[in-house]
Design a protein around this motif. Structure first.
Motif, PDB file in Angstrom:
ATOM      1  N   TYR A 185       0.847  -1.206   0.000  1.00  0.00           N
ATOM      2  CA  TYR A 185       0.000   0.000   0.000  1.00  0.00           C
ATOM      3  C   TYR A 185       0.868   1.235   0.000  1.00  0.00           C
ATOM      4  O   TYR A 185       2.077   1.171   0.230  1.00  0.00           O
ATOM      5  CB  TYR A 185      -0.902   0.020   1.242  1.00  0.00           C
ATOM      6  N   VAL A 186       0.225   2.362  -0.272  1.00  0.00           N
ATOM      7  CA  VAL A 186       0.864   3.659  -0.079  1.00  0.00           C
ATOM      8  C   VAL A 186       0.300   4.184   1.239  1.00  0.00           C
ATOM      9  O   VAL A 186      -0.914   4.191   1.428  1.00  0.00           O
ATOM     10  CB  VAL A 186       0.520   4.623  -1.234  1.00  0.00           C
ATOM     11  N   SER A 187       1.160   4.597   2.143  1.00  0.00           N
ATOM     12  CA  SER A 187       0.670   4.998   3.472  1.00  0.00           C
ATOM     13  C   SER A 187       0.058   6.391   3.457  1.00  0.00           C
ATOM     14  O   SER A 187       0.702   7.368   3.845  1.00  0.00           O
ATOM     15  CB  SER A 187       1.806   4.931   4.495  1.00  0.00           C
ATOM     16  N   VAL A 188      -1.174   6.469   2.986  1.00  0.00           N
ATOM     17  CA  VAL A 188      -1.900   7.747   3.070  1.00  0.00           C
ATOM     18  C   VAL A 188      -3.211   7.498   3.804  1.00  0.00           C
ATOM     19  O   VAL A 188      -3.852   6.475   3.615  1.00  0.00           O
ATOM     20  CB  VAL A 188      -2.222   8.348   1.676  1.00  0.00           C
ATOM     21  N   ASN A 189      -3.591   8.419   4.651  1.00  0.00           N
ATOM     22  CA  ASN A 189      -4.877   8.337   5.322  1.00  0.00           C
ATOM     23  C   ASN A 189      -5.947   8.978   4.467  1.00  0.00           C
ATOM     24  O   ASN A 189      -5.646   9.737   3.535  1.00  0.00           O
ATOM     25  CB  ASN A 189      -4.822   9.061   6.668  1.00  0.00           C
ATOM     26  N   THR A 190      -7.193   8.698   4.805  1.00  0.00           N
ATOM     27  CA  THR A 190      -8.306   9.310   4.082  1.00  0.00           C
ATOM     28  C   THR A 190      -8.293  10.821   4.312  1.00  0.00           C
ATOM     29  O   THR A 190      -8.181  11.275   5.449  1.00  0.00           O
ATOM     30  CB  THR A 190      -9.643   8.733   4.579  1.00  0.00           C
ATOM     31  N   GLY A 191      -8.434  11.570   3.209  1.00  0.00           N
ATOM     32  CA  GLY A 191      -8.448  13.031   3.299  1.00  0.00           C
ATOM     33  C   GLY A 191      -7.035  13.596   3.291  1.00  0.00           C
ATOM     34  O   GLY A 191      -6.051  12.869   3.439  1.00  0.00           O
ATOM     35  N   VAL A 218      -5.185  14.731   0.917  1.00  0.00           N
ATOM     36  CA  VAL A 218      -4.287  14.376  -0.185  1.00  0.00           C
ATOM     37  C   VAL A 218      -4.348  15.471  -1.254  1.00  0.00           C
ATOM     38  O   VAL A 218      -5.321  16.219  -1.315  1.00  0.00           O
ATOM     39  CB  VAL A 218      -4.665  13.001  -0.781  1.00  0.00           C
ATOM     40  N   GLN A 247       3.617   8.108  -6.504  1.00  0.00           N
ATOM     41  CA  GLN A 247       2.995   7.991  -5.184  1.00  0.00           C
ATOM     42  C   GLN A 247       3.645   6.898  -4.348  1.00  0.00           C
ATOM     43  O   GLN A 247       3.617   6.934  -3.118  1.00  0.00           O
ATOM     44  CB  GLN A 247       1.495   7.643  -5.295  1.00  0.00           C
TER      45      GLN A 247
END
Lengths: 646, 246
Positions: free
Chosen positions: B129-135, B137, B190
């Motif tokens: 995965y790419v470590s991004v949280n929801t929102g 971005v 990304q």
């Protein structure tokens, strides 16, 4: 008694969601760790919700019946996802996406929910790109778009013909990250059997471990269902074999109203039915209608010759072809909404112009290949053409595809308010499983949008608003009598199913139900047909509980037992669908009553009497359910007859 | 067509398995392989025999659930399809068809033709995965990506996680699966920030779970229903060495 309060925030439509978020209650990080949330289903809505809640710091348990969350049926969505980015500079706005969705839904959706959906659509694309979803791009490196039915702009983002797969894998990866971190606990091959209520609030579920057969109890301060639609009530549909309506149905029986069950989408471009042994129908993406032209022979004699195999489609001269969508709907042509395209195909076939078995029309790429070249078509639709060839053994680059409408999506579902909460406090319902955004007909590329909107950007807020009042509630024991009682009821039902020991398999009943539904509660409904259908379903249900045969035992992996439970529920869902269709004396979207049409054969709504959501309340076994009405008011949009002609 | 089926039957993980022979008649050449299995199961239920358990769901070749080893090949004799898209016209009247489950140490058998592939989920959890949280971005078009790179990434992302690569490999290696995910993410801007961590974590998890090593026989690529290319394994190796050397 539960009442219908849609809890739509005050203020102008464009400010409602912003105002809601500005004033909602929040939970502090230390308290989040003490709050348990159950999420059932790992499709776009369930996976994105579980991941987002995990990121926020809640303790989440997520369940799916498949062997991995990545296999949920969202994965099969092909064409794309809508967003009002206006990257094409073709005049798109949030309002226009909202307007198209409400109009496409034939003015039977709740305005405020749809506006919010359009509003967050842009966030979804940003989120997915950040996750590494490989959307199609132009040579300049920016995102590409394609057109879909019911819109005059190009706002659909896509990843070849596998958009659902890529979006789901994005959500699945975010979910996987939270599982690794320990914020989310995953239960695969685990099927919800009942909802547990404590003091009137949703507080847990009973599941069956599909490998060991063991019943398990799970507590949650709140429960979210993202369990998809009930299209498999028709037996043949584009749904996965395991897709079912049971979780929503269990909730219905515990007090969650079920809304607009009659609203079912019949997708115009599916591979036609070819034999009795057939187990499912395969969709050919709506995106094909961008470049494919739909036609049947103009002369009934030619149609007959084609059916007999005496002549080939290429033998029919251009002037002897009837491109009936372009003829009837010049403005939208082949890109009319799905319900319109499906009915038009049925109309031609019923009139004797069908090809193939008689229940098929052509989808022809000859012009597009001439105009753009075979390579361009292959780049756009290669995997779909390959899939078609594998199934039908004909090459669509050389001879037109044959397509026919099939059951695809259910707009109806559990009634929810603006916060996506059902009439059971603490029970949230997301994605296809709820009813709220698509009215009587869903536009293409809007299901992915809604699933992810609910899961990433709506429910994480609204669930928090609910949980803010629950911070003093400690984790409850699953030994409470409410859990005992629910588990016992599940055990009793499973015992009953396996001990009937009758003559016929589950599929025998499921196929019979499917035929009744297609003939009586399908694309064209009548009062008499529906009344007859209800009687037939009731008879079949009695027979099911007398003559069903489920081999094997309860305490092992038993596919037939799983199917039996689902079909037992489908028999009841089917009846409610027919009752709802009978109640709605109008035609709108996917719900078409033969008695209510214009002179030109278009759906004729009755806005005066039926501008409402029908929400059905369960009253007990063999009792008539009670109909509640949520009136729909349109403030931002003027209600009109849908016109795709000019 | 009339067929003889030799099907692997095994009650559960602990029981002993064996091939059982069944006769089946009047199968249409236009039916899919799994529809033929449905007909077999209906026949067995009628005879009072427990039906054959097998995994399947979407029946459109995309969910990756179906997993049969037919006549010695994962997903059977057709090219670039899953079992659910395999049609009986690929067989002849009178054929004997041998049907087995995936066989690999890391995929323990559950019942009959069903195996447990949760090891694949565990590998993804290690770093797929790419470590991004929801929102929070950036706007989607603020990250331009070369079209060819995006296409290569999509080629790799087409993996359905069915496990045919593992079943086909004499070492039961999961290299094609792991390399597809690593390639998809590491090819994109990304995914760059975590590229090194990702490849190390996923390879380690794969090894820990008991998958075998890759000896470049290419059986995985030959049997992959989504035609995932061996180039991805080369890319994985390069990423892995680069991570180790830096």
């Amino acid at each position: 008694m539960a009442t219908l309060n849609s809890k739509i925030p005050d203020g102008p439509i464009a400010e409602k969601w912003t105002n809601y978020k500005a004033h909602q209650k929040l939970v502090n990080p230390a308290n989040k760790r003490k709050l348990d949330i159950i999420v059932v289903g790992t499709g776009l809505a369930g996976a994105s919700l579980a991941a987002s809640l995990g990121e926020l710091g809640f303790k989440v348990k997520v369940f799916c019946y498949q062997d991995s969350p990545r296999r949920a049926h969202s994965i099969a969505a092909q064409g794309g996802i809508n967003a009002a980015k206006n990257y094409q500079n073709d005049g798109d706005t949030v309002y226009r996406l909202f307007y198209d969705t409400v109009k496409g839904g034939d003015y039977r959706a709740r305005e405020a929910n749809v506006y919010r959906l359009a509003e967050v659509s842009n966030n979804i694309i940003d989120q997915c790109v950040a996750q590494g979803v490989p959307f199609a791009r132009e040579y300049g490196g920016l995102l590409a778009n394609r057109s879909f039915g019911g819109a005059l702009v190009s706002r659909t983002f896509y990843a070849r013909g596998q958009t659902g797969q890529q979006l789901l894998l994005g959500a699945y990866s975010a979910l996987s990250r939270q599982i690794k971190k320990g914020n989310v606990e995953l239960f695969t091959r685990s099927e919800m059997q009942d909802l547990v209520l404590i003091d009137g609030k949703a507080r847990g579920i009973i599941t069956r471990n599909l490998i060991t057969g063991k019943l398990e109890r799970h507590f949650g301060h709140t429960v979210a269902l993202a369990t998809g639609g009930y299209g498999n009530v028709f037996f043949l549909s584009t749904n996965a074999m395991g897709s079912n309506g049971s979780a929503a149905w269990q909730a219905y029986k515990k007090g969650a109203f079920f809304a607009n069950p009659a609203f079912v989408q019949i997708h115009p471009t599916c591979i036609p039915v070819h034999g009795d042994y057939q187990s499912k129908l395969t969709l050919m993406s709506e995106s094909l209608r961008n470049d494919g032209r739909i036609w049947v022979p103009k002369n009934i004699e030619d149609a007959e010759k084609i059916r007999k195999g005496e002549i080939q489609p290429k033998d029919i001269a251009e002037e002897d072809r009837d491109y009936y969508l372009e003829r009837r709907y010049p403005a939208f042509g082949n890109l009319v909404p799905r319900d319109v395209a499906s009915r038009a195909a049925k109309e031609r076939c019923d009139a004797g112009y069908g090809v193939g078995t008689g229940k098929a029309v052509f989808l022809d790429f000859e012009d597009a290949i001439k105009r753009l070249g075979r390579d361009a078509i292959e780049a756009r639709y290669g995997n779909l053409f390959q899939m078609y060839e594998k199934i039908n053994d004909t090459n669509p680059y050389e001879t037109p595809m044959m397509i026919y409408p099939a059951i695809h999506y259910t707009m109806g579902g559990t009634w929810v308010d603006y916060e996506l909460m059902s009439t059971i406090p603490g029970l949230f319902v997301l994605g296809e499983a709820n009813f709220s955004d698509h009215g009587a007909n869903r536009l293409g590329a809007s299901a992915l949008m809604q699933g992810l909107a609910d899961g990433y950007f709506v429910a994480p807020y609204t669930i928090q608003n609910y949980l803010a009042d629950e911070i003093l509630v400690p984790r409850m024991s699953t030994d409470l009598p409410e859990f005992d009682e629910a588990e016992k009821a599940v055990q009793d039902r499973l015992n009953k199913l396996i001990s009937i020991n009758g003559k016929y398999s589950v599929d025998h009943f499921h196929k019979k139900l499917g035929h009744i539904m297609w003939d009586h509660v399908g694309m064209a409904r009548t009062k008499e047909g529906l009344e007859e259908g209800i009687q037939m379903i009731r008879e079949l249900k009695k027979e099911f509980w007398k003559e069903l045969k489920v081999p094997g035992s309860l305490d092992e992996l038993n596919n037939e037992l799983e199917k039996a439970g689902r079909v037992a529920d489908f028999l009841e869902i089917g009846e409610l669908m027919a009752m709802d269709a009978l109640n709605r004396n109008e035609s709108c979207g996917g719900h078409f009553r033969e008695e209510y049409k214009t002179e030109e054969g278009e759906a004729l709504r009755d806005d005066k009497n039926y501008t409402y959501v029908s929400a059905w309340e369960y009253k007990g076994p063999d009792q008539e359910p009670v109909l509640h009405k949520e009136p729909l008011t349109f403030e931002a949009i003027k209600v009109q007859q849908r016109n795709y002609k000019k | 067509m009339d067929l003889t089926l030799k099907v692997w039957r095994q009650k559960n993980n602990k029981a002993k398995g064996k091939f059982v022979e069944y006769k089946i008649k009047n199968i249409s050449k236009d039916s899919s392989f799994l529809e033929m299995m449905d007909i077999l199961n209906e026949q067995l239920i009628e005879e009072g025999v427990e039906p054959v358990a097998f995994d399947h769901d979407c029946r459109e070749g995309i969910c990756g659930m179906c997993s049969l080893y037919i006549n010695g090949r994962p997903h059977g004799p057709d090219e670039a399809v899953t079992v659910c898209q395999l049609h009986m016209r690929k067989f002849n009247d009178g054929d004997t068809i041998v049907i087995e489950p995936w066989r690999a140490k890391a995929f323990p058998l559950i019942k009959d033709l069903m195996v447990d592939r949760s090891a694949f989920d565990t590998i993804i959890q290690a770093g797929g995965y790419v470590s991004v949280n929801t929102g929070g971005v950036p706007d989607a078009n603020s990250i331009p990506i070369e079209r060819d790179k995006a296409e290569l990434s999509m080629d790799a992302a087409a993996c359905i996680g069915c496990g045919a690569c593992v079943a086909a490999c004499k070492n039961a290696s999961a290299m094609l699966f792991v390399s597809a995910k690593v390639s998809q993410l590491n090819l994109l801007p990304q995914g760059k920030a975590e590229a090194k961590l990702r490849v190390e974590a996923m390879v380690k998890e794969m090894d820990d779970l008991g998958f075998g090593n890759c000896t470049n026989t290419g059986a995985c690529e030959a049997e992959c229903p989504k035609e995932i290319s061996l180039t991805n394994i080369a890319r994985l190796n390069r990423n892995f060495y680069a991570a180790k050397l830096s």
